[in-house]
Design a protein around this motif. Structure first.
Motif, mmCIF file in Angstrom:
data_model
loop_
_atom_site.group_PDB
_atom_site.id
_atom_site.type_symbol
_atom_site.label_atom_id
_atom_site.label_comp_id
_atom_site.label_asym_id
_atom_site.label_seq_id
_atom_site.Cartn_x
_atom_site.Cartn_y
_atom_site.Cartn_z
ATOM 1 N N LYS A 182 25.745 -85.055 31.901
ATOM 2 C CA LYS A 182 24.919 -83.918 32.311
ATOM 3 C C LYS A 182 25.083 -82.763 31.310
ATOM 4 N N THR A 183 26.310 -82.540 30.867
ATOM 5 C CA THR A 183 26.594 -81.462 29.916
ATOM 6 C C THR A 183 25.872 -81.703 28.586
ATOM 7 N N ILE A 184 25.907 -82.954 28.114
ATOM 8 C CA ILE A 184 25.235 -83.272 26.845
ATOM 9 C C ILE A 184 23.741 -82.984 26.963
ATOM 10 N N SER A 185 23.136 -83.405 28.074
ATOM 11 C CA SER A 185 21.695 -83.170 28.196
ATOM 12 C C SER A 185 21.394 -81.688 28.411
ATOM 13 N N LEU A 186 22.297 -80.982 29.082
ATOM 14 C CA LEU A 186 22.133 -79.531 29.256
ATOM 15 C C LEU A 186 22.163 -78.814 27.903
ATOM 16 N N ILE A 187 23.139 -79.153 27.058
ATOM 17 C CA ILE A 187 23.256 -78.502 25.751
ATOM 18 C C ILE A 187 22.002 -78.778 24.910
ATOM 19 N N GLU A 188 21.514 -80.008 24.982
ATOM 20 C CA GLU A 188 20.285 -80.315 24.237
ATOM 21 C C GLU A 188 19.114 -79.457 24.716
ATOM 22 N N LYS A 189 19.045 -79.260 26.028
ATOM 23 C CA LYS A 189 17.959 -78.424 26.570
ATOM 24 C C LYS A 189 18.119 -76.964 26.164
ATOM 25 N N ILE A 190 19.359 -76.495 26.117
ATOM 26 C CA ILE A 190 19.581 -75.106 25.695
ATOM 27 C C ILE A 190 19.160 -74.956 24.231
ATOM 28 N N LEU A 191 19.560 -75.909 23.401
ATOM 29 C CA LEU A 191 19.261 -75.820 21.969
ATOM 30 C C LEU A 191 17.775 -75.959 21.668
ATOM 31 N N ASN A 192 17.060 -76.732 22.470
ATOM 32 C CA ASN A 192 15.623 -76.817 22.174
ATOM 33 C C ASN A 192 14.815 -75.748 22.914
ATOM 34 N N GLY A 193 15.541 -74.848 23.560
ATOM 35 C CA GLY A 193 14.904 -73.664 24.128
ATOM 36 C C GLY A 193 14.279 -73.853 25.493
ATOM 37 N N SER A 194 14.437 -75.014 26.108
ATOM 38 C CA SER A 194 13.787 -75.192 27.405
ATOM 39 C C SER A 194 14.560 -74.547 28.560
ATOM 40 N N ILE A 195 15.871 -74.296 28.379
ATOM 41 C CA ILE A 195 16.582 -73.483 29.377
ATOM 42 C C ILE A 195 17.533 -72.526 28.668
ATOM 43 N N GLN A 196 18.004 -71.547 29.403
ATOM 44 C CA GLN A 196 18.915 -70.561 28.821
ATOM 45 C C GLN A 196 20.254 -70.626 29.522
ATOM 46 N N SER A 197 21.312 -70.465 28.742
ATOM 47 C CA SER A 197 22.632 -70.422 29.343
ATOM 48 C C SER A 197 23.561 -69.688 28.409
ATOM 49 N N SER A 198 24.495 -68.956 28.978
ATOM 50 C CA SER A 198 25.449 -68.237 28.137
ATOM 51 C C SER A 198 26.744 -69.032 27.993
ATOM 52 N N GLN A 199 26.840 -70.139 28.721
ATOM 53 C CA GLN A 199 28.096 -70.897 28.658
ATOM 54 C C GLN A 199 28.121 -71.775 27.418
ATOM 55 N N SER A 200 29.174 -71.625 26.594
ATOM 56 C CA SER A 200 29.198 -72.359 25.325
ATOM 57 C C SER A 200 30.315 -73.398 25.249
ATOM 58 N N LEU A 201 31.237 -73.396 26.222
ATOM 59 C CA LEU A 201 32.354 -74.348 26.156
ATOM 60 C C LEU A 201 32.470 -75.144 27.459
ATOM 61 N N TYR A 202 32.616 -76.434 27.295
ATOM 62 C CA TYR A 202 32.749 -77.358 28.426
ATOM 63 C C TYR A 202 33.931 -78.253 28.112
ATOM 64 N N PHE A 203 34.772 -78.568 29.092
ATOM 65 C CA PHE A 203 35.886 -79.437 28.725
ATOM 66 C C PHE A 203 36.213 -80.492 29.770
ATOM 67 N N PHE A 204 36.851 -81.532 29.254
ATOM 68 C CA PHE A 204 37.106 -82.752 30.019
ATOM 69 C C PHE A 204 38.465 -83.308 29.616
ATOM 70 N N ALA A 205 39.090 -84.028 30.541
ATOM 71 C CA ALA A 205 40.298 -84.775 30.191
ATOM 72 C C ALA A 205 39.846 -86.134 29.654
ATOM 73 N N GLY A 206 40.254 -86.446 28.439
ATOM 74 C CA GLY A 206 39.847 -87.706 27.821
ATOM 75 C C GLY A 206 40.252 -88.919 28.649
ATOM 76 N N PHE A 207 41.399 -88.832 29.298
ATOM 77 C CA PHE A 207 41.896 -89.946 30.115
ATOM 78 C C PHE A 207 40.921 -90.270 31.260
ATOM 79 N N ASP A 208 40.259 -89.260 31.803
ATOM 80 C CA ASP A 208 39.268 -89.497 32.871
ATOM 81 C C ASP A 208 38.097 -90.318 32.340
ATOM 82 N N ILE A 209 37.636 -89.958 31.147
ATOM 83 C CA ILE A 209 36.475 -90.652 30.574
ATOM 84 C C ILE A 209 36.871 -92.078 30.187
#
Ligand SMILES: [Zn+2]
Ligand SMILES: [Zn+2]
Length: 304
Positions: free
Chosen positions: A125-152
């Motif tokens: 969801k985060t990857i698709s959100l960032i793509e949408k922010i970068l192509n201008g279809s949505i706006q967001s001020s949040q620039s950092l997202y984090f995950f525990a690699g072990f979970d993935i």
């Protein structure tokens, strides 16, 4: 070189909905724990033969019919089609198809896995959100997202078991075996060189560049070496994740030329805008990543 400034009042990158400064930010570090997937005590002492965690003697309920890639993850796929690959084998299914459902965990173990299903879903969801922010279809001020690699990694491992057991491809228990040590990696992280890889192109200055697919394709499949299942690859929404679980150092050496092992940051740039997904890899329950300032031109540490 750039500095990513993350104000303490901005939403926390762990997805809790709380402010960063009141959640995971402590003394300039992120403190992030991986999720617990042990079923709620007391232990049942039961072992359902078909459950792949039957060795834990903590099964409960009947077998659960779960989607191979988990329902919460699939809700992020806009495309209805997913292709499944095996050894000289490829087939496309609708994501609604019952053949993508499998019974390989008991209900109790399956529901204990839901926190990591949620994390995998949040990553896509985060990857698709960032793509949408970068192509201008949505706006967001949040620039950092984090995950525990072990979970993935554990989510990928669960999908590996499910794909193999579901017999959806020609790589199944009839003709391939799983490495015998595989189940233990739900409890403790893989030792390098096994673990998560992302396809990447290395450039001359030790930088690497991710290959993002622009097509909204979705696919997954098992990776094999002789008659052994050695990994899984899952491609959703343009990003490909690979979990390698077996193979000799020389097999993996060739692989490492085109992939980056356990990246700490996945950065998305556009003009002077930067969005970053940070992955924490330290072993143990408390994981730290520097985030208040970092230099993406620095070489990637060898001991990730
Ligand atoms: Zn947080
Ligand atoms: Zn079970």
């Amino acid at each position: 070189m750039f500095t990513l400034v993350v104000p303490p009042e901005s939403p926390c990158g762990c997805g809790s909905g709380r402010a960063f400064g009141e959640c995971c930010l402590q003394n300039g570090h992120i403190r992030l724990s991986h999720k617990n997937i042990i079923p709620k005590p007391p232990r049942t002492g039961l072992s359902l033969k078909k459950c792949f965690l039957s060795d834990q003697n903590d099964c409960g309920g009947n077998m659960s019919g779960e989607h191979i890639l988990s329902a919460s993850v699939l809700r992020n796929i806009s495309n209805d089609k997913i292709s499944i690959n095996g050894s000289n084998f490829s087939r496309t299914h609708s994501i609604q198809s019952d053949s993508l459902k499998t019974k390989c965990l008991c209900k109790r173990h399956n529901s204990a896995f839901s926190p990591i299903d949620t994390e995998a879903s949040r990553l896509f969801k985060t990857i698709s959100l960032i793509e949408k922010i970068l192509n201008g279809s949505i706006q967001s001020s949040q620039s950092l997202y984090f995950f525990a690699g072990f979970d993935i990694e554990r989510w990928l491992l669960k999908a590996l078991f499910a794909t193999y057991r579901s017999r959806i491809t020609n790589i199944n228990p009839d003709n391939y075996t799983l490495p015998c040590y595989l189940k233990y990696f739900f409890d403790t992280s893989f030792n390098p060189p096994y673990g998560l890889y992302l396809p990447a192109k290395f450039t001359s200055d030790e930088q690497f560049q991710f290959k993002m697919s622009t097509i909204a394709e979705a696919s997954f499949g098992l990776i094999t070496k002789n008659n052994l299942v050695s990994g899984i690859t899952i491609n959703l929404g343009g990003i490909e994740l690979k979990l390698m679980v077996a193979g000799t150092p020389s097999d993996l050496a060739a692989f490492q030329k085109t992939h980056v092992f356990r990246p700490k940051f996945i950065n998305f740039y556009q003009g002077d805008e930067v969005f970053s997904i940070a992955l924490a890899w330290d072993k143990g329950t408390e994981q730290c990543v520097w985030i208040s300032r970092y230099d993406p031109t620095a070489p990637i540490p060898k001991d990730m």
